[in-house]
Design a protein around this motif. Structure first.
Motif, PDB file in Angstrom:
ATOM      1  N   ASN A 279      41.339  45.738  48.697  1.00  0.00           N
ATOM      2  CA  ASN A 279      40.752  44.397  48.677  1.00  0.00           C
ATOM      3  C   ASN A 279      41.345  43.585  47.532  1.00  0.00           C
ATOM      4  OD1 ASN A 279      39.114  42.261  49.305  1.00  0.00           O
ATOM      5  ND2 ASN A 279      37.235  43.178  48.529  1.00  0.00           N
ATOM      6  N   LYS A 280      41.795  42.383  47.831  1.00  0.00           N
ATOM      7  CA  LYS A 280      42.313  41.448  46.832  1.00  0.00           C
ATOM      8  C   LYS A 280      43.487  42.058  46.058  1.00  0.00           C
ATOM      9  CE  LYS A 280      37.983  38.898  46.244  1.00  0.00           C
ATOM     10  NZ  LYS A 280      36.950  38.447  45.275  1.00  0.00           N
ATOM     11  N   VAL A 281      44.469  42.512  46.813  1.00  0.00           N
ATOM     12  CA  VAL A 281      45.697  43.055  46.225  1.00  0.00           C
ATOM     13  C   VAL A 281      46.834  42.060  46.473  1.00  0.00           C
ATOM     14  CG1 VAL A 281      47.446  44.872  46.423  1.00  0.00           C
ATOM     15  CG2 VAL A 281      45.011  45.469  46.410  1.00  0.00           C
ATOM     16  N   ASN A 282      47.588  41.766  45.420  1.00  0.00           N
ATOM     17  CA  ASN A 282      48.821  40.990  45.535  1.00  0.00           C
ATOM     18  C   ASN A 282      49.976  41.961  45.705  1.00  0.00           C
ATOM     19  OD1 ASN A 282      47.871  38.325  45.225  1.00  0.00           O
ATOM     20  ND2 ASN A 282      47.745  38.576  43.021  1.00  0.00           N
ATOM     21  N   CYS A 283      50.749  41.810  46.770  1.00  0.00           N
ATOM     22  CA  CYS A 283      51.859  42.711  47.068  1.00  0.00           C
ATOM     23  C   CYS A 283      53.144  41.909  47.206  1.00  0.00           C
ATOM     24  CB  CYS A 283      51.565  43.473  48.362  1.00  0.00           C
ATOM     25  SG  CYS A 283      52.959  44.370  49.082  1.00  0.00           S
ATOM     26  N   GLY A 284      54.166  42.285  46.472  1.00  0.00           N
ATOM     27  CA  GLY A 284      55.470  41.664  46.622  1.00  0.00           C
ATOM     28  C   GLY A 284      56.178  41.465  45.288  1.00  0.00           C
ATOM     29  N   PRO A 285      57.484  41.835  45.249  1.00  0.00           N
ATOM     30  CA  PRO A 285      58.264  42.370  46.368  1.00  0.00           C
ATOM     31  C   PRO A 285      57.819  43.778  46.722  1.00  0.00           C
ATOM     32  CG  PRO A 285      59.526  42.562  44.348  1.00  0.00           C
ATOM     33  CD  PRO A 285      58.279  41.797  43.999  1.00  0.00           C
ATOM     34  N   GLY A 286      58.295  44.241  47.870  1.00  0.00           N
ATOM     35  CA  GLY A 286      57.938  45.563  48.342  1.00  0.00           C
ATOM     36  C   GLY A 286      58.089  45.632  49.846  1.00  0.00           C
ATOM     37  N   HIS A 287      57.616  46.721  50.436  1.00  0.00           N
ATOM     38  CA  HIS A 287      57.735  46.913  51.882  1.00  0.00           C
ATOM     39  C   HIS A 287      56.422  46.691  52.607  1.00  0.00           C
ATOM     40  CE1 HIS A 287      61.617  49.589  51.548  1.00  0.00           C
ATOM     41  NE2 HIS A 287      61.742  48.396  51.000  1.00  0.00           N
ATOM     42  N   GLY A 288      55.407  46.168  51.899  1.00  0.00           N
ATOM     43  CA  GLY A 288      54.149  45.860  52.533  1.00  0.00           C
ATOM     44  C   GLY A 288      53.092  46.914  52.292  1.00  0.00           C
ATOM     45  N   ILE A 289      52.026  46.859  53.100  1.00  0.00           N
ATOM     46  CA  ILE A 289      50.918  47.814  53.038  1.00  0.00           C
ATOM     47  C   ILE A 289      50.951  48.631  54.315  1.00  0.00           C
ATOM     48  CG2 ILE A 289      48.414  48.091  52.933  1.00  0.00           C
ATOM     49  CD1 ILE A 289      48.311  45.459  51.350  1.00  0.00           C
TER      50      ILE A 289
ATOM     51  N   VAL B  49      38.566  56.010  48.574  1.00  0.00           N
ATOM     52  CA  VAL B  49      39.542  55.472  47.621  1.00  0.00           C
ATOM     53  C   VAL B  49      39.510  53.955  47.709  1.00  0.00           C
ATOM     54  CG1 VAL B  49      41.962  55.415  46.907  1.00  0.00           C
ATOM     55  CG2 VAL B  49      41.002  57.497  47.919  1.00  0.00           C
ATOM     56  N   LYS B  50      39.444  53.291  46.554  1.00  0.00           N
ATOM     57  CA  LYS B  50      39.416  51.834  46.520  1.00  0.00           C
ATOM     58  C   LYS B  50      40.564  51.331  45.644  1.00  0.00           C
ATOM     59  CE  LYS B  50      34.354  51.580  46.920  1.00  0.00           C
ATOM     60  NZ  LYS B  50      34.123  53.040  46.863  1.00  0.00           N
ATOM     61  N   VAL B  51      41.264  50.317  46.135  1.00  0.00           N
ATOM     62  CA  VAL B  51      42.269  49.601  45.341  1.00  0.00           C
ATOM     63  C   VAL B  51      41.856  48.134  45.356  1.00  0.00           C
ATOM     64  CG1 VAL B  51      44.699  49.094  44.978  1.00  0.00           C
ATOM     65  CG2 VAL B  51      44.030  51.247  46.094  1.00  0.00           C
ATOM     66  N   LEU B  52      41.439  47.626  44.199  1.00  0.00           N
ATOM     67  CA  LEU B  52      40.805  46.320  44.119  1.00  0.00           C
ATOM     68  C   LEU B  52      41.482  45.443  43.065  1.00  0.00           C
ATOM     69  CD1 LEU B  52      37.114  47.649  43.917  1.00  0.00           C
ATOM     70  CD2 LEU B  52      38.408  47.142  45.997  1.00  0.00           C
ATOM     71  N   ASP B  53      41.615  44.163  43.357  1.00  0.00           N
ATOM     72  CA  ASP B  53      42.024  43.169  42.360  1.00  0.00           C
ATOM     73  C   ASP B  53      43.248  43.638  41.570  1.00  0.00           C
ATOM     74  OD1 ASP B  53      39.734  41.098  42.470  1.00  0.00           O
ATOM     75  OD2 ASP B  53      38.686  43.002  42.329  1.00  0.00           O
ATOM     76  N   SER B  54      44.283  44.029  42.277  1.00  0.00           N
ATOM     77  CA  SER B  54      45.448  44.612  41.621  1.00  0.00           C
ATOM     78  C   SER B  54      46.725  43.912  42.052  1.00  0.00           C
ATOM     79  CB  SER B  54      45.530  46.106  41.936  1.00  0.00           C
ATOM     80  OG  SER B  54      44.419  46.795  41.383  1.00  0.00           O
ATOM     81  N   ASN B  55      47.776  44.074  41.240  1.00  0.00           N
ATOM     82  CA  ASN B  55      49.068  43.444  41.493  1.00  0.00           C
ATOM     83  C   ASN B  55      50.144  44.517  41.583  1.00  0.00           C
ATOM     84  OD1 ASN B  55      48.392  40.489  41.232  1.00  0.00           O
ATOM     85  ND2 ASN B  55      47.681  41.213  39.250  1.00  0.00           N
ATOM     86  N   ILE B  56      50.869  44.526  42.709  1.00  0.00           N
ATOM     87  CA  ILE B  56      51.878  45.557  42.927  1.00  0.00           C
ATOM     88  C   ILE B  56      53.199  44.899  43.307  1.00  0.00           C
ATOM     89  CG2 ILE B  56      52.500  47.598  44.257  1.00  0.00           C
ATOM     90  CD1 ILE B  56      49.526  48.144  44.642  1.00  0.00           C
ATOM     91  N   GLN B  57      54.206  45.128  42.475  1.00  0.00           N
ATOM     92  CA  GLN B  57      55.557  44.639  42.701  1.00  0.00           C
ATOM     93  C   GLN B  57      56.482  45.840  42.636  1.00  0.00           C
ATOM     94  OE1 GLN B  57      55.501  41.976  39.256  1.00  0.00           O
ATOM     95  NE2 GLN B  57      55.509  40.220  40.628  1.00  0.00           N
TER      96      GLN B  57
END
Length: 394
Positions: A230-240, A204-212
């Protein structure tokens, strides 16, 4: 970050676009779908037609907003298939007519599925958060926005999951599935809204994505192997997060998780591994976090084998999940908590081969100096260490 693509990505995108341009198009509006009615039956009919086609096909949802009560798109299909969502699919609001259930949109038992188009899965979560269950409950009666069950060789790209009532995406039993240029959007106070949850899946790959969102940006459950983030922007949230692990009997091993070149901003946690105390037996190994940029992140680096939210477990009994071959490398930025590195491992099964290299974190709060906390672990330290981990170790 974002929509920028390198040369290889551009070539792959052009190849995919070329293949899809040759697909036979099935437009949902040709089966009676319009913005005034629930289009569930028209959408399922369109899917069935496309899925039965022996050449490459495309289900087209054009621009506009369309109501969908609940839909499951079943395979196997006769050939590769694209779900081209250009508009917005709108879930039912929680009101007197809401029937509940654990899923809204599901894709199941499909090989070579592409979900794309620039559109949005709108879960209307604002009508549910904090109204049907409290922050100390798991909202099992609320639907996940999009489920991907038992897919192979599939891609999800250039679509948005908006305001899910529960998890945004759940990945189960998949092999070779990629999320790229994928967006999750929900406020930080939305309950149980994990961005992407992965379980019992491989490659499973999660690439170049934005998660709020209001919970883990990405959570990795039991049975997940060879996961690349790889290259994921996270926030706000509880992290990875990896875990929590060990709640259920016969959980499959987690092995091979690689989190690299990600940015976390204003999140409750950074990168973490969590297992329940008094857990069922299990193993998790080969988990690596590298080149992570943090901005005002609580609990930046965490191994927590005493994870016990809401005090609903026996914290006095050690976790039986064995953790090994873990690395945190080149993790830098600012912490919103004084304890920036927390490595709390099981007394019964101490963590094995934990490496920390080039950790450079700052803290400007009022709780004292930046520090670390360690139990039942002897990490291998190298490079810059701020704070230095395990000055004392239980």
């Amino acid at each position: 970050m974002g929509l920028k693509m390198n040369t290889i990505e551009i070539v792959l995108f052009m190849l995919v676009a070329s293949n899809l341009s040759n697909a036979q198009v099935f437009d949902v509006t040709k089966n009676g779908a319009n913005a005034k009615v629930d289009i569930t039956q028209a959408l399922l009919k369109t899917w069935k037609q496309a899925c039965a086609t022996k050449s490459r096909s495309q289900v087209l949802i054009p621009k506009g907003t369309f109501k969908v009560s609940q839909a499951t798109f079943q395979g196997p299909c006769k050939a590769p298939i694209e779900f081209n969502l250009q508009g917005t699919l709108l879930a039912p609001a929680v009101d007197g007519n809401f029937k509940g259930g654990d899923s809204w949109i599901s894709f199941e038992h499909i090989d070579s599925l592409t979900v794309t188009g620039g559109g949005t899965f709108n879960g209307q979560g604002k009508t549910a958060w904090g109204k049907t269950c409290t922050s100390s409950q798991y909202c099992g009666n609320l639907p996940i926005n999009v489920r991907f069950n038992f897919l192979t060789n599939s891609v999800v790209q250039y679509v948005t999951s908006l305001d899910s009532k529960q998890f945004h995406v759940n990945v189960l039993g998949c092999k070779n599935i990629t999320f790229q240029h994928f967006k999750v959007s929900a406020p930080g106070d939305s309950l149980n809204t994990d961005g992407i949850h992965i379980g019992r899946s491989t490659d499973v790959k999660v690439l170049d994505s934005n998660i709020q969102t209001g919970d883990d940006c990405i959570s990795i459950g039991e049975g997940s192997q060879q996961v690349t983030i790889n290259k994921v922007n996270c926030g706000p949230g509880h992290g990875i997060s990896i875990g929590s692990l060990g709640m259920y009997a016969n959980e499959e091993a987690v092995k091979g998780v690689f989190v690299k070149s990600c940015t976390l901003k204003n999140t409750q946690n950074g990168v973490r591994i969590k297992t329940w105390p008094d857990s069922q037996p299990g193993t998790a190994s080969d988990m690596h976090f590298e080149d992570i940029q943090l901005d005002n992140v609580g609990n930046p680096i965490v191994i927590d084998q005493e994870y016990c939210p809401w005090n609903k477990c026996n914290a006095k009994v050690s976790s039986r999940v064995k953790l090994s071959n873990i690395s945190f490398k080149n993790i830098r930025g600012s912490s919103s908590t004084a304890v920036a590195v927390k490595l709390v491992c099981s007394k019964g099964y101490p963590c094995q081969n934990v490496q920390l290299s080039d950790i450079n974190l700052s803290y400007k709060g009022s709780e004292g100096a930046i520090t670390s906390e360690c139990k039942n672990v002897k990490p291998i330290l190298s490079g810059k260490e701020n704070p230095r981990a395990c000055i004392t170790s239980a």
